[in-house]
Design an enzyme around this catalytic site. Structure first.
Site, PDB file in Angstrom:
ATOM      1  CG  PHE A   1      -2.020  -0.947   1.220  1.00  0.00           C
ATOM      2  CD1 PHE A   1      -2.932  -0.985   0.178  1.00  0.00           C
ATOM      3  CD2 PHE A   1      -2.180  -1.852   2.264  1.00  0.00           C
ATOM      4  CE1 PHE A   1      -3.975  -1.904   0.160  1.00  0.00           C
ATOM      5  CE2 PHE A   1      -3.215  -2.782   2.252  1.00  0.00           C
ATOM      6  CZ  PHE A   1      -4.107  -2.812   1.205  1.00  0.00           C
TER       7      PHE A   1
ATOM      8  CB  THR B   1      -1.997  -2.250  12.194  1.00  0.00           C
ATOM      9  OG1 THR B   1      -2.300  -1.117  11.382  1.00  0.00           O
ATOM     10  CG2 THR B   1      -3.251  -3.083  12.370  1.00  0.00           C
ATOM     11  CB  SER B   2       1.691  -5.164  14.996  1.00  0.00           C
ATOM     12  OG  SER B   2       1.881  -5.504  13.648  1.00  0.00           O
TER      13      SER B   2
ATOM     14  CG  HIS C   1      -1.381  -7.637   7.866  1.00  0.00           C
ATOM     15  ND1 HIS C   1      -0.221  -8.014   8.495  1.00  0.00           N
ATOM     16  CD2 HIS C   1      -1.016  -6.909   6.790  1.00  0.00           C
ATOM     17  CE1 HIS C   1       0.813  -7.499   7.836  1.00  0.00           C
ATOM     18  NE2 HIS C   1       0.356  -6.824   6.793  1.00  0.00           N
TER      19      HIS C   1
ATOM     20  CB  THR D   1      -2.796  -6.882   3.271  1.00  0.00           C
ATOM     21  OG1 THR D   1      -2.852  -6.169   4.512  1.00  0.00           O
ATOM     22  CG2 THR D   1      -1.506  -6.543   2.568  1.00  0.00           C
TER      23      THR D   1
ATOM     24  CE1 TYR E   1      10.805   3.434  38.447  1.00  0.00           C
ATOM     25  CE2 TYR E   1       9.879   4.407  36.468  1.00  0.00           C
ATOM     26  CZ  TYR E   1      10.315   3.298  37.169  1.00  0.00           C
ATOM     27  OH  TYR E   1      10.236   2.058  36.592  1.00  0.00           O
TER      28      TYR E   1
ATOM     29  CB  VAL F   1       7.560   3.799  29.240  1.00  0.00           C
ATOM     30  CG1 VAL F   1       7.346   4.923  30.252  1.00  0.00           C
ATOM     31  CG2 VAL F   1       7.452   2.440  29.912  1.00  0.00           C
ATOM     32  N   GLY F   2       7.840   5.421  26.712  1.00  0.00           N
ATOM     33  CA  GLY F   2       8.084   6.642  25.948  1.00  0.00           C
ATOM     34  C   GLY F   2       7.072   6.801  24.823  1.00  0.00           C
TER      35      GLY F   2
END
Lengths: 505, 505
Positions: free
Chosen positions: A102, A169-170, A203, A262, A348, A369-370
């Site tokens: 795509f 998407t996973s 997929h 797909t 923290y 996390v980030g």
């Protein structure tokens, strides 16, 4: 980055005679303006480059000095190596002659937004760590939900609904599957009893995500599809399978419905699937990674019919909505179902706002996390182009695909394998003449793809459906115009003539 | 994006009188040069902005028009709204007065590389889809491995070793945990028998990843640590726990060792842990997300001692190696152990090169399928700054942290809670005077953090270790110089004086 005098040992052999300022304003301006000119030149000239390069595995180590650099080098050195060694080995997704997979569409506004995000480099794990980024992401998701006419329960403006921008998407499948899994475990106990469902056209990401989440491979169902439903999931077949499983003591837990598969852009019937899933209290996720973008146009919105009965839906603006990677939007009806599984509360990261319960911290809706400030580029796209231009963009691609489809249909040597739903045309060389078998047609189609791609003039990928080799012609690379589609078609016609002539000779 | 005449209905109400070219070269140049100037101005002025904004949850919807835009708007409108509404609600990670969490360091070269990646927008799921991106990533990981003096088995130049650039440490933990899990399942069967190990100081991401991977919560061990080991994992305690588990029929599967914990930068003893893990054939992963960067300097490399006996190691250049998000490097000794669990082979991604077995497709080493060209920014950093400048950067930050630590130690009102290993100083107001308890000291330290952060002049975060409230002073924001560290210290001294004076009054 300080300017403390360093001990002698610390600067031993280094070009450390001056202070190192990695964000020196002059450097920032100079490097980035150079980079801008490079990308603008690249986008202007990409049409002239081979779409698929002819390099062999390992080519780059032969071109670049394989020894890691010890001393610093002017920025221009990296830029030159990029031009001379990296660019020639690129598969040019930005090329207007790219018709594979795509398209990864893009826009000036998105790139600008992403650049600003890179420079500001906020890490939005909690609201406190990035209030504006958290809120802009939420607002932008609401705007996009509005454009898709998702029902209010998916919007953050009606708590507990809401969304998050993920990388792929996973990841959207993984976090929703894990939420569904944990809820089912809570009800029933016993991981080995959980069963999950999708069609055999879903997929591969889905099946991998099931592995990641520890779903027993024996309980992952890929319901067979057929040409009879244009390879869409048959809700009756789903129901039979779920009943059978339930009868055998399994717990139907999660169904992934795809809007725009797909392989062929098949559209699973979300409403009928939701009916079946409701019997078993299974989570319904809608994967509209590619085709979701089309549903911003009223004339395509019916493909999302009954989405209000799904538990979650994801679509990826990095595919067809002019927003560079990574950008997958996930909306859920009840964010608490995600956070119940994904929340962490390390000391923290605690702060008064989180403790107040007035905000949802993005870390609790994703794997990591980030969190990069991905909302900015999507907001830039939505804010700058507006609904009308985005709809125009989708319609234009679909019109080009329709044009291509008509050309294919008008040529007796080809068949269109499934009805076209969006901007993907699935076709193959068909059996014609008495001495040709389906296998010959497969082989000829495969030969066609190989020859086309080796020219460097186009890049087309394939799939296999119903046991047959099928070419996927995906229209919509951002720089594409009719002339590229027409040019590709002429090349396909000519090359097919050569192949079939060769067969006869 | 074509220029086919659209039917009347398609352009109803739209500003569609002209062709829409989202990558128009003039727009690309103009938008991006404007964005460059904005970020350069931002980085020049960020010091003058409050590090933590004083906005309340929901602030942005009050400022921005909450209605989704229908028509397009000049790019300058988005830029203006960004300046007027988004920026004032940012937590400025780029500020030199940012001392919270770990710094998200950045550089002109990284931003430039990321910009080029956004514009080229390749999707590197397979080698074929992005040969240059795949190979540059691999080369750059080898270069960084060389700089870290990782042993050759972790390098792609000695197959089957190699690495991949992921989005987050969580993803690195997840893919390695799943590989270890599947190998253990293969040997033993029975998900419920698998046990995994880390210290109680290990990042919350680890415990979340265990949940994602379906590890039974009852078998996830957080081995208690204490001040006696400076909160590092005690290998004897690990061994006892593993023996106990094995005796009870569980299968010790995976140990996460941290080099530089988030709370206090504790360093787990990788060698001793590997000794213990080897008894049970458990996978050892080393999480060096932050402190790994320091190990590019010979004087810090001992913290990675025995890494050659680990199965995998990850570190995040988006923390301390001047590379903007997202950028987590994962190296494994045997990439086949990852691909055994993560490989998918959908027909639509098959191609001759993949089938030849000469390449590893990146999709088979990560959670998702799509893969942004992340290697480019890291290569740009490595190529432009070279080893010497990067080492200088680390040393400079450590020197500033040392300076701060000495100031704290010289002031009797404070205590440094654990020995400083890198550029993080953990300290608190200590009990002094007869009428003060540890709880009072906690409360005073908390009050100190709150007052400091409300000034907007610094942003400092906290943790709790050994049951005590501790301030984390993380040096290293890229624009930081000694004057910022000294300024923060002066503010801390002054504010502490006010708090303690208030207590006495």
């Amino acid at each position: 980055m300080g300017s403390l005098p360093l001990p002698e040992s610390a600067i031993n052999g280094a070009d450390a005679d001056d202070v190192f300022r990695p964000l020196d304003p002059d450097d920032v301006r100079s490097y980035l303006h150079k980079a801008v000119d490079l990308v603008a030149d690249y986008l202007q000239s990409v049409e002239s480059l081979p779409v698929l390069p002819s390099v062999e595995p390992g080519y780059l180590r032969h071109l670049l000095n394989p020894s890691p650099p010890t001393s610093s080098a002017p920025f221009d050195v990296a830029m030159k190596e990029l031009r001379d060694s990296v660019l020639p080995g690129m598969t040019h997704w930005a090329s207007p002659d790219f018709f594979a997979f795509f398209p990864a569409t893009n826009s000036a506004a998105a790139i600008a937004g992403d650049l600003i995000a890179s420079a500001m480099n906020t890490v939005g794990f909690t609201w406190q760590s990035a209030p504006a980024a958290t809120e802009l992401e939420s607002l932008t998701l609401d705007w996009l939900a509005h454009l898709l006419r998702l029902p209010p329960p998916f919007m953050s403006s009606s708590s507990p609904g809401g969304g998050v921008i993920l990388g792929t998407t996973s990841e959207a499948m993984l976090v929703t599957l894990v939420a569904a899994r944990d809820a089912a475990l809570h009800r029933t106990g016993g991981m080995s009893r959980l069963a999950v469902y999708a069609s055999d056209q879903t997929h591969s990401a889905f099946f991998k995500v099931c592995r990641l989440a520890g779903i027993d491979a024996a309980n992952v169902r890929a319901i067979p599809t057929s040409a009879g439903t244009s390879y869409a999931l048959d809700a009756m077949a789903l129901r039979c399978r779920m009943e059978e499983d339930a009868g055998a003591g399994l717990v139907p837990t999660y169904v992934c419905a795809t809007v725009g598969t797909t392989s062929t852009n098949a559209v699973d019937p979300v409403g009928a699937i939701a009916d079946v899933a409701a019997i078993f209290n299974a989570w319904v996720h809608v994967d509209a990674a590619y085709a979701g973008a089309a549903c911003i146009c009223p004339e395509f919105r019916h493909h999302l019919a009954a989405v209000e009965r799904a538990d979650s839906i994801s679509m990826s603006p990095h595919k067809w909505l002019l927003t560079c990677l990574d950008c997958t939007c996930l909306w859920v009806r009840d964010t608490r179902r995600l956070t119940d599984s994904l929340e962490t509360k390390p000391e923290y990261l605690r702060n008064d706002v989180t403790d107040s319960g007035d905000v949802t911290d993005i870390k609790d809706m994703q794997v990591g996390v980030g969190h990069r400030f991905r909302g900015l580029k999507l907001w830039m796209v939505r804010r700058t182009y507006g609904a009308a231009k985005l709809q125009q963009h989708v319609r234009s691609d679909v019109a080009m695909a329709k044009m291509f489809e008509e050309s294919v249909r008008a040529d007796e040597r080809f068949e269109v394998v499934v009805p076209r739903n969006f901007a993907l045309v699935c076709f193959r060389i068909r059996v014609w003449g008495d001495d040709m078998t389906e296998e010959d047609a497969d082989e000829a189609s495969r030969e066609l793809m190989g020859r086309l791609n080796r020219t460097g003039k186009v890049f087309i990928a394939h799939t296999v459906v119903g046991g047959r080799f099928v070419l996927r012609f995906a229209v919509g690379s951002t720089l594409q115009e009719e002339r590229h589609v027409r040019g590709a078609w002429e090349l396909i016609r000519k090359t097919t003539g050569e192949i079939l002539h060769g067969r006869q000779a």
